[in-house]
Write an enzyme that holds these catalytic residues in place. Structure first.
Site: not given
Ligand code: IMP
Ligand code: MG
Length: 187
Positions: A49-50, A104-105, A108, A136, A157, A164, A170
């Site tokens: 949903k992000g 994507e939001d 990470d 990030k 965070f 969220d 959100r």
């Molecule tokens: P990754 O890149 O697979 O580690 O995952 C990224 C997902 O982790 C994002 O789509 C978010 O849902 C969640 N996420 C990572 N960092 C944050 C943050 O600082 N705030 C909120 N959600 C986060």
């Molecule tokens: Mg997400």
């Protein structure tokens, strides 16, 4: 503090990116996307949903005919070693020959987008590229090509503008850092 939503904003430690800063950056990204996808068969895929808030603002700045679709993928918690990403809602259209822009939001570790990109590429689209509002980079484990990056942020965070904590915040209009005491009360 912008103080338009005082009940939510009392949990925000600081504003990292104002809505105005976000909108200005989206204008630049949308102009690049408009230029890059001229004459192509663009389908914008939001990862729910992000990305919902980012996506709706971004597409309204893209001056091209485009198609929309959404995917829902499970969080990778507990699956980091196997690296599996579970698809809870798949695309509703065939992407063969289309130019896919994944939205994507936040990027990470990169696990989610790494697996999603590979899955979509196996369906023979013309191209798959990624737009992420936030980057990030501190915990990145997967090698990801981020074509359209909103902002690089430090290892904090963040919440708001679609992101969220525990499914809340959100609807904040900006990106903020959550107060530590909100986590403390939970854990
Ligand atoms: P990754 O890149 O697979 O580690 O995952 C990224 C997902 O982790 C994002 O789509 C978010 O849902 C969640 N996420 C990572 N960092 C944050 C943050 O600082 N705030 C909120 N959600 C986060
Ligand atoms: Mg997400």
């Amino acid at each position: 503090m912008e103080n338009q939503l005082p009940m939510l904003e009392k949990d925000v430690k600081k504003i990292l990116l104002t809505n105005e800063q976000i909108q200005q950056r989206l204008k630049v990204l949308a102009e690049r996307i408009t230029e890059d996808y001229k004459g192509k068969d663009l389908i914008v895929v939001g990862i729910l949903k992000g990305s919902a808030v980012f996506m709706t603002d971004l597409i309204r700045k893209i001056d091209l005919p485009l198609q929309l679709d959404f995917m829902v993928v499970s969080s990778y918690a507990g699956t980091q070693t196997t690296g599996q990403v579970q698809i809870l809602k798949d695309l509703s259209v065939d992407i063969t020959g289309k130019d896919v822009l994944l939205v994507e939001d936040i990027l990470d570790t990169g696990t989610t987008l790494f697996h999603l990109t590979n899955l979509l590429k196996s369906r023979n689209p013309a191209s798959v590229k990624i737009a992420s509002l936030l980057n990030k980079p501190d915990h990145r484990t997967a090698d990801i090509d981020l074509e359209y990056e909103g902002f690089v942020i430090p290892d904090e965070f963040v919440i708001g503008y679609g992101l969220d904590y525990d499914e809340k915040y959100r609807n904040l209009p900006y990106i903020g850092v959550l107060k530590e005491e909100v986590y403390m009360n939970k854990e």
